[in-house]
Design a protein around this motif. Structure first.
Motif, PDB file in Angstrom:
ATOM      1  N   GLY A  44       0.836  -1.196   0.000  1.00 55.79           N
ATOM      2  CA  GLY A  44       0.000   0.000   0.000  1.00 55.79           C
ATOM      3  C   GLY A  44       0.869   1.244   0.000  1.00 55.79           C
ATOM      4  N   ALA A  45       0.235   2.388  -0.207  1.00 57.84           N
ATOM      5  CA  ALA A  45       0.963   3.666  -0.199  1.00 57.84           C
ATOM      6  C   ALA A  45       1.431   3.985   1.218  1.00 57.84           C
ATOM      7  CB  ALA A  45       0.062   4.785  -0.711  1.00 57.84           C
ATOM      8  N   VAL A  46       2.706   4.376   1.345  1.00 52.64           N
ATOM      9  CA  VAL A  46       3.283   4.746   2.642  1.00 52.64           C
ATOM     10  C   VAL A  46       3.306   6.262   2.733  1.00 52.64           C
ATOM     11  CG1 VAL A  46       5.301   4.599   4.137  1.00 52.64           C
ATOM     12  CG2 VAL A  46       4.727   2.667   2.639  1.00 52.64           C
ATOM     13  N   GLN A  47       2.830   6.782   3.862  1.00 48.28           N
ATOM     14  CA  GLN A  47       2.890   8.218   4.081  1.00 48.28           C
ATOM     15  C   GLN A  47       2.962   8.519   5.571  1.00 48.28           C
ATOM     16  OE1 GLN A  47      -0.594  10.366   2.657  1.00 48.28           O
ATOM     17  NE2 GLN A  47      -1.765   8.484   2.707  1.00 48.28           N
ATOM     18  N   TRP A  48       3.442   9.699   5.877  1.00 46.66           N
ATOM     19  CA  TRP A  48       3.572  10.161   7.242  1.00 46.66           C
ATOM     20  C   TRP A  48       2.413  11.066   7.596  1.00 46.66           C
ATOM     21  CZ3 TRP A  48       7.074   8.979  11.037  1.00 46.66           C
ATOM     22  CH2 TRP A  48       8.119   8.144  10.654  1.00 46.66           C
ATOM     23  N   VAL A  49       2.102  11.093   8.885  1.00 43.07           N
ATOM     24  CA  VAL A  49       1.065  11.966   9.426  1.00 43.07           C
ATOM     25  C   VAL A  49       1.717  12.843  10.489  1.00 43.07           C
ATOM     26  CG1 VAL A  49      -1.103  12.046  10.707  1.00 43.07           C
ATOM     27  CG2 VAL A  49      -0.714  10.231   9.039  1.00 43.07           C
ATOM     28  N   LYS A  50       1.500  14.138  10.396  1.00 47.37           N
ATOM     29  CA  LYS A  50       1.985  15.082  11.411  1.00 47.37           C
ATOM     30  C   LYS A  50       0.777  15.707  12.082  1.00 47.37           C
ATOM     31  CE  LYS A  50       4.181  19.513  12.123  1.00 47.37           C
ATOM     32  NZ  LYS A  50       4.588  20.761  11.497  1.00 47.37           N
ATOM     33  N   ASP A  51       0.646  15.481  13.374  1.00 47.44           N
ATOM     34  CA  ASP A  51      -0.431  16.090  14.151  1.00 47.44           C
ATOM     35  C   ASP A  51      -1.796  15.881  13.494  1.00 47.44           C
ATOM     36  OD1 ASP A  51      -1.338  17.415  16.407  1.00 47.44           O
ATOM     37  OD2 ASP A  51      -1.046  19.412  15.554  1.00 47.44           O
ATOM     38  N   GLY A  52      -2.031  14.676  12.965  1.00 48.73           N
ATOM     39  CA  GLY A  52      -3.311  14.334  12.353  1.00 48.73           C
ATOM     40  C   GLY A  52      -3.448  14.712  10.889  1.00 48.73           C
ATOM     41  N   LEU A  53      -2.438  15.361  10.309  1.00 47.44           N
ATOM     42  CA  LEU A  53      -2.503  15.803   8.909  1.00 47.44           C
ATOM     43  C   LEU A  53      -1.649  14.897   8.032  1.00 47.44           C
ATOM     44  CD1 LEU A  53      -3.350  18.027   6.842  1.00 47.44           C
ATOM     45  CD2 LEU A  53      -1.209  19.166   7.424  1.00 47.44           C
ATOM     46  N   LEU A  54      -2.247  14.318   6.995  1.00 46.35           N
ATOM     47  CA  LEU A  54      -1.497  13.477   6.060  1.00 46.35           C
ATOM     48  C   LEU A  54      -0.528  14.341   5.269  1.00 46.35           C
ATOM     49  CD1 LEU A  54      -4.450  11.298   4.715  1.00 46.35           C
ATOM     50  CD2 LEU A  54      -2.594  10.542   6.208  1.00 46.35           C
ATOM     51  N   LEU A  55       0.743  13.919   5.220  1.00 45.91           N
ATOM     52  CA  LEU A  55       1.756  14.693   4.496  1.00 45.91           C
ATOM     53  C   LEU A  55       1.870  14.275   3.033  1.00 45.91           C
ATOM     54  CD1 LEU A  55       4.572  14.853   7.207  1.00 45.91           C
ATOM     55  CD2 LEU A  55       2.748  16.508   6.714  1.00 45.91           C
ATOM     56  N   GLY A  56       1.345  13.124   2.669  1.00 47.05           N
ATOM     57  CA  GLY A  56       1.365  12.665   1.277  1.00 47.05           C
ATOM     58  C   GLY A  56       2.348  11.528   1.056  1.00 47.05           C
ATOM     59  N   PRO A  57       2.141  10.754  -0.010  1.00 49.92           N
ATOM     60  CA  PRO A  57       2.964   9.569  -0.269  1.00 49.92           C
ATOM     61  C   PRO A  57       4.225   9.822  -1.094  1.00 49.92           C
ATOM     62  CG  PRO A  57       1.109   9.604  -1.771  1.00 49.92           C
ATOM     63  CD  PRO A  57       0.955  10.801  -0.863  1.00 49.92           C
ATOM     64  N   GLN A  58       4.448  11.048  -1.551  1.00 48.58           N
ATOM     65  CA  GLN A  58       5.626  11.333  -2.370  1.00 48.58           C
ATOM     66  C   GLN A  58       6.879  11.404  -1.507  1.00 48.58           C
ATOM     67  OE1 GLN A  58       2.941  13.367  -2.256  1.00 48.58           O
ATOM     68  NE2 GLN A  58       1.952  13.093  -4.231  1.00 48.58           N
ATOM     69  N   ARG A  59       8.026  11.095  -2.116  1.00 48.31           N
ATOM     70  CA  ARG A  59       9.306  11.207  -1.400  1.00 48.31           C
ATOM     71  C   ARG A  59       9.628  12.671  -1.103  1.00 48.31           C
ATOM     72  NH1 ARG A  59      12.412   6.824   0.640  1.00 48.31           N
ATOM     73  NH2 ARG A  59      11.227   5.046  -0.034  1.00 48.31           N
ATOM     74  N   SER A  60       9.337  13.557  -2.043  1.00 49.61           N
ATOM     75  CA  SER A  60       9.473  14.992  -1.842  1.00 49.61           C
ATOM     76  C   SER A  60       8.065  15.480  -1.510  1.00 49.61           C
ATOM     77  CB  SER A  60       9.986  15.654  -3.110  1.00 49.61           C
ATOM     78  OG  SER A  60       9.973  17.041  -2.973  1.00 49.61           O
TER      79      SER A  60
END
Length: 142
Positions: free
Chosen positions: A44-60
């Motif tokens: 599946g797509a890997v992405q980070w979440v900061k304080d409940g906000l999805l940062l997106g699956p792109q490397r940049s």
């Protein structure tokens, strides 16, 4: 927006799972912080979440010029690197892997990036040099 996945056990054969989950980290303002996330059998797509906000699956990460996902994607490495850390980065973070045709979604433990300010502050023991550590538990003591 925060995805609300149930965390799946690491022992399920074929299921994507965390090899390395992020850990709480303290970084000095102006430094580079690295929150580690390694995924076994990521489908599946890997992405980070900061304080409940999805940062997106792109490397940049668009909209976050100081943030990027680093590491070898072929080895399942999706580390969050934050350049020139500042107080606005002091937040909770999660690594999330979305659902795929073969796997359920997974979410890492929530961790904190604690940012040390370069400013003086008063602690319960008096003035502490040129570096102050600000945490939620100590803010009431300032």
């Amino acid at each position: 927006m925060r995805l609300n996945f149930n965390k799946i056990g690491k022992g399920v054969s074929g299921q994507q799972a965390f090899r390395t989950e992020p850990r709480n980290l303290t970084a000095r303002a102006g430094a580079t912080a690295l929150l580690k996330c390694e995924v076994l059998r990521a489908s599946g797509a890997v992405q980070w979440v900061k304080d409940g906000l999805l940062l997106g699956p792109q490397r940049s990460l668009p909209g976050y010029p100081r943030y990027s996902m680093t590491g070898d994607e072929n080895r399942g490495q999706y580390h969050l690197q934050i350049m020139d850390v500042c107080l606005e980065d002091d937040s909770p973070y999660e690594c999330q892997v979305g659902r795929s045709k073969t796997s359920q979604p997974i979410v890492s433990r929530t961790v904190w990036l604690n940012v040390q300010s370069k400013q003086n502050h008063r602690s319960q023991h008096g003035i502490v040099g040129n570096v102050g550590v600000y945490t939620r538990s100590s803010m009431g003591q300032l």
